[in-house]
Write a protein that holds these residues in place. Structure first.
Motif, PDB file in Angstrom:
ATOM      1  N   PRO A 162      29.920 -24.559  -4.908  1.00 24.93           N
ATOM      2  CA  PRO A 162      29.232 -23.535  -4.115  1.00 24.93           C
ATOM      3  C   PRO A 162      29.759 -22.118  -4.306  1.00 24.93           C
ATOM      4  N   CYS A 163      30.830 -21.957  -5.069  1.00 24.48           N
ATOM      5  CA  CYS A 163      31.457 -20.638  -5.167  1.00 24.48           C
ATOM      6  C   CYS A 163      30.469 -19.592  -5.672  1.00 24.48           C
ATOM      7  N   TYR A 164      30.381 -18.502  -4.940  1.00 20.81           N
ATOM      8  CA  TYR A 164      29.530 -17.346  -5.254  1.00 20.81           C
ATOM      9  C   TYR A 164      28.029 -17.634  -5.132  1.00 20.81           C
ATOM     10  N   ASP A 165      27.644 -18.791  -4.622  1.00 20.84           N
ATOM     11  CA  ASP A 165      26.228 -19.148  -4.569  1.00 20.84           C
ATOM     12  C   ASP A 165      25.470 -18.159  -3.678  1.00 20.84           C
ATOM     13  N   ALA A 166      24.495 -17.480  -4.271  1.00 23.22           N
ATOM     14  CA  ALA A 166      23.749 -16.433  -3.559  1.00 23.22           C
ATOM     15  C   ALA A 166      22.982 -17.003  -2.374  1.00 23.22           C
ATOM     16  N   ARG A 167      22.518 -18.245  -2.478  1.00 22.21           N
ATOM     17  CA  ARG A 167      21.753 -18.841  -1.382  1.00 22.21           C
ATOM     18  C   ARG A 167      22.649 -19.114  -0.175  1.00 22.21           C
ATOM     19  N   ASP A 168      23.857 -19.618  -0.440  1.00 22.20           N
ATOM     20  CA  ASP A 168      24.797 -19.879   0.656  1.00 22.20           C
ATOM     21  C   ASP A 168      25.209 -18.584   1.342  1.00 22.20           C
ATOM     22  N   VAL A 169      25.403 -17.530   0.540  1.00 23.19           N
ATOM     23  CA  VAL A 169      25.751 -16.227   1.103  1.00 23.19           C
ATOM     24  C   VAL A 169      24.612 -15.697   1.973  1.00 23.19           C
ATOM     25  N   THR A 170      23.376 -15.881   1.501  1.00 18.91           N
ATOM     26  CA  THR A 170      22.234 -15.346   2.232  1.00 18.91           C
ATOM     27  C   THR A 170      22.043 -16.050   3.569  1.00 18.91           C
ATOM     28  N   ARG A 171      22.281 -17.363   3.594  1.00 17.95           N
ATOM     29  CA  ARG A 171      22.147 -18.076   4.874  1.00 17.95           C
ATOM     30  C   ARG A 171      23.174 -17.600   5.894  1.00 17.95           C
ATOM     31  N   MET A 172      24.317 -17.108   5.440  1.00 21.18           N
ATOM     32  CA  MET A 172      25.338 -16.570   6.346  1.00 21.18           C
ATOM     33  C   MET A 172      25.279 -15.040   6.414  1.00 21.18           C
ATOM     34  N   TYR A 173      24.130 -14.483   6.052  1.00 21.15           N
ATOM     35  CA  TYR A 173      23.972 -13.031   5.967  1.00 21.15           C
ATOM     36  C   TYR A 173      24.331 -12.331   7.274  1.00 21.15           C
ATOM     37  N   ASP A 174      23.843 -12.833   8.394  1.00 20.55           N
ATOM     38  CA  ASP A 174      24.079 -12.150   9.672  1.00 20.55           C
ATOM     39  C   ASP A 174      25.569 -12.096   9.995  1.00 20.55           C
ATOM     40  N   HIS A 175      26.254 -13.208   9.794  1.00 20.80           N
ATOM     41  CA  HIS A 175      27.695 -13.232  10.061  1.00 20.80           C
ATOM     42  C   HIS A 175      28.440 -12.304   9.109  1.00 20.80           C
ATOM     43  N   LEU A 176      28.174 -12.435   7.820  1.00 20.38           N
ATOM     44  CA  LEU A 176      28.928 -11.665   6.821  1.00 20.38           C
ATOM     45  C   LEU A 176      28.688 -10.170   6.971  1.00 20.38           C
ATOM     46  N   THR A 177      27.457  -9.775   7.216  1.00 23.52           N
ATOM     47  CA  THR A 177      27.178  -8.339   7.326  1.00 23.52           C
ATOM     48  C   THR A 177      27.735  -7.764   8.624  1.00 23.52           C
ATOM     49  N   GLU A 178      27.775  -8.564   9.693  1.00 19.92           N
ATOM     50  CA  GLU A 178      28.381  -8.062  10.933  1.00 19.92           C
ATOM     51  C   GLU A 178      29.883  -7.847  10.745  1.00 19.92           C
ATOM     52  N   VAL A 179      30.530  -8.769  10.051  1.00 23.74           N
ATOM     53  CA  VAL A 179      31.956  -8.596   9.774  1.00 23.74           C
ATOM     54  C   VAL A 179      32.180  -7.388   8.875  1.00 23.74           C
ATOM     55  N   SER A 180      31.367  -7.256   7.833  1.00 27.06           N
ATOM     56  CA  SER A 180      31.495  -6.121   6.915  1.00 27.06           C
ATOM     57  C   SER A 180      31.313  -4.795   7.646  1.00 27.06           C
ATOM     58  N   ALA A 181      30.296  -4.718   8.493  1.00 25.14           N
ATOM     59  CA  ALA A 181      30.046  -3.482   9.240  1.00 25.14           C
ATOM     60  C   ALA A 181      31.220  -3.165  10.167  1.00 25.14           C
ATOM     61  N   ALA A 182      31.807  -4.204  10.762  1.00 25.16           N
ATOM     62  CA  ALA A 182      32.956  -3.987  11.639  1.00 25.16           C
ATOM     63  C   ALA A 182      34.138  -3.435  10.848  1.00 25.16           C
ATOM     64  N   MET A 183      34.422  -4.042   9.702  1.00 21.23           N
ATOM     65  CA  MET A 183      35.540  -3.574   8.870  1.00 21.23           C
ATOM     66  C   MET A 183      35.331  -2.139   8.431  1.00 21.23           C
ATOM     67  N   ASN A 184      34.129  -1.815   8.024  1.00 22.94           N
ATOM     68  CA  ASN A 184      33.870  -0.456   7.555  1.00 22.94           C
ATOM     69  C   ASN A 184      33.859   0.557   8.692  1.00 22.94           C
ATOM     70  N   ALA A 185      33.441   0.129   9.878  1.00 20.65           N
ATOM     71  CA  ALA A 185      33.525   1.019  11.039  1.00 20.65           C
ATOM     72  C   ALA A 185      34.972   1.367  11.358  1.00 20.65           C
ATOM     73  N   LEU A 186      35.882   0.468  11.018  1.00 20.57           N
ATOM     74  CA  LEU A 186      37.300   0.704  11.252  1.00 20.57           C
ATOM     75  C   LEU A 186      37.968   1.452  10.098  1.00 20.57           C
ATOM     76  N   GLY A 187      37.199   1.727   9.034  1.00 23.04           N
ATOM     77  CA  GLY A 187      37.747   2.471   7.905  1.00 23.04           C
ATOM     78  C   GLY A 187      38.556   1.628   6.942  1.00 23.04           C
ATOM     79  N   TRP A 188      38.330   0.318   6.934  1.00 29.63           N
ATOM     80  CA  TRP A 188      39.112  -0.561   6.074  1.00 29.63           C
ATOM     81  C   TRP A 188      38.611  -0.600   4.638  1.00 29.63           C
ATOM     82  N   GLY A 189      37.368  -0.215   4.413  1.00 29.17           N
ATOM     83  CA  GLY A 189      36.834  -0.237   3.060  1.00 29.17           C
ATOM     84  C   GLY A 189      36.510  -1.643   2.567  1.00 29.17           C
ATOM     85  N   ASN A 190      35.688  -2.364   3.341  1.00 32.49           N
ATOM     86  CA  ASN A 190      35.214  -3.661   2.847  1.00 32.49           C
ATOM     87  C   ASN A 190      34.363  -3.439   1.602  1.00 32.49           C
ATOM     88  N   TYR A 191      34.744  -4.068   0.511  1.00 33.27           N
ATOM     89  CA  TYR A 191      34.017  -3.824  -0.737  1.00 33.27           C
ATOM     90  C   TYR A 191      33.329  -5.076  -1.281  1.00 33.27           C
TER      91      TYR A 191
END
Length: 445
Positions: A162-191
């Motif tokens: 499953p590593c890097y599988d785009a479909r698995d990432v997309t199903r967890m889109y809401d979780h991953l993007t909320e975490v990413s937005a939180a990190m970037n709001a804190l200035g951590w530079g999620n890349y």
């Protein structure tokens, strides 16, 4: 929000009260970690922040967990570090947290992980070094069936690789993007956010920083991930090996030394071809020399050795080291050199306390510099196996004067306490009767 003209910048010469006013904060978590990495906090209303800053927040250390205290001992007093003030309104409106260093009787408590790292960095600074660290926080998203069986939160995440599988990432889109937005709001530079090698396993990368800041961010990241996952009925676990047949979760550390703002690891014309300077090779050699004892700190649970001891997984690779070796951009080694700017320590896992892990790794590397060690050629040392269990690692730590001194840097007794508790942890597990034993021995004789 107040308008821009009235916002007070977050600086170290202000106060918690002013920081709270400038960020519309109404409550602050005054947070510290135990030696085991458990985050402990008191929720302080904004009206009491002056008292928190002046007097600290009191805790019964024995009740908190692995803090070197007995019930009779005086309070741990957590004193906030204003530079770590972190508003997290995306979790709860008006909420912030601040990392604290515990004191007892007016002195930094020697068993406080943050104090241990702070003293280590002071020692490095005495040599003219600044230490930068990047951390990769791997984790699983899981849930439990009614019978207690642990499963992948995304039940459609079942592929063999499953590593890097785009479909698995997309199903967890809401979780991953909320975490990413939180990190970037804190200035951590999620890349990047990606699906890792095991079903249900993820990683979200953020920029490196000085060692203390990164350790604070690892603790904050675990907190953020846990709370955000819980909102969706999932559990984010940093347990190194929650599934016997899957890849475990590491917490790889990327280490580099700097002086006066200039990196010290790049070097031209070296004989090993990795682009490193002599000081980088000496630092690397120190990590290799102390690898067995270091594992007790950076892989500090019984479960850790199910990860490094694994020989295969359902995906075909374990991605965890078994021997103290180093190499270039090669993920089979204990130490990977992805480029000439940093050294990646791959032995650490998701159960590691980031303050202790960074402190012990830095101490090992600095010892290599002090002694002028050389690591040999890349790939050598294949007969130097890492400890097979937590008790073996604890024994190796006990026998390593450099690493015991690193844990005792803020005061004596920490290393002995740590290894004793780790042995207790091992034998508590060892004294349980497992399903494997029942299956193998019940009618075998």
């Amino acid at each position: 929000m107040p308008d821009a003209a009235t916002v007070t910048p977050i600086t170290t010469d202000t106060s918690l009260t002013r920081l709270a006013e400038a960020t519309d904060t109404t409550f602050v978590l005054a947070l510290f970690t135990t030696l085991s990495g458990k985050p402990c906090a008191k929720l302080v209303p904004a009206a009491a922040l002056g008292q928190l800053e002046a007097d600290g927040a009191g805790f019964a250390g024995y009740a908190a967990g692995m803090m070197g205290q007995q019930p009779r001992d005086p309070d741990l007093v957590a004193r906030p570090d204003l530079a770590s003030f972190t508003p997290v309104p995306f979790l709860r409106p008006g909420l912030a947290l601040v990392h604290c260093t515990p004191y007892v009787a007016g002195e930094p408590w020697p068993f406080a992980p943050r104090a241990i790292l702070q003293r280590t960095l002071e020692r490095a600074a005495e040599r003219g070094f600044t230490v930068n660290v990047g951390a990769e926080v791997e984790y699983f998203l899981v849930d439990r069936d009614t019978d207690g069986t642990l499963g992948t939160a995304d039940r459609a995440d079942v592929s063999r690789q499953p590593c890097y599988d785009a479909r698995d990432v997309t199903r967890m889109y809401d979780h991953l993007t909320e975490v990413s937005a939180a990190m970037n709001a804190l200035g951590w530079g999620n890349y990047a956010s990606d699906h890792e090698d095991a079903n249900g396993q993820f990683e979200q990368n953020f920029d490196y920083a000085d060692a203390l800041t990164t350790a604070d961010r690892v603790i904050t990241a675990r907190y953020l991930l846990s709370v955000i996952a819980e909102k969706r009925g999932m559990t984010a676990t940093f347990m190194p090996k929650p599934f016997a047949d899957r890849t475990g979760s590491g917490m790889h550390l990327h280490l580099s030394l700097w002086r006066a703002g200039e990196p010290l690891f790049p070097g031209a014309g070296d004989t090993h071809g990795l682009g490193l300077s002599p000081i980088a090779y000496a630092f690397l050699a120190g990590l290799l020399d102390h690898a067995c004892g270091l594992q007790a700190v950076i892989a500090p649970t019984v479960n850790s050795y199910k990860r490094t001891g694994a020989t295969t997984t359902s995906s075909g690779a374990t991605w965890s080291p078994r021997y103290a070796t180093y190499g270039g951009n090669d993920r089979t080694h204990y130490l990977r050199v992805p480029d000439h700017n940093r050294i990646e320590l791959r032995g650490a896992d998701g159960s590691a306390n980031p303050y202790l892990a960074a402190a012990a790794a830095i101490a090992a590397g600095l010892d290599g510099i002090d002694r002028g060690l050389t690591p040999g050629r890349p790939g050598e040392g294949g007969d130097r196996m890492l400890p097979m269990t937590l008790v073996h690692a604890a024994d190796a730590l006990d026998a390593d004067p450099v690493l015991t001194a690193a844990l005792d840097i803020a005061g004596p007794g920490v290393a002995a306490y740590f290894t004793e508790r780790k042995r207790e942890e091992f034998f508590t597990w060892h004294n349980t009767v497992s399903a494997w034993e029942i299956d193998h021995y019940l009618t075998a004789f």
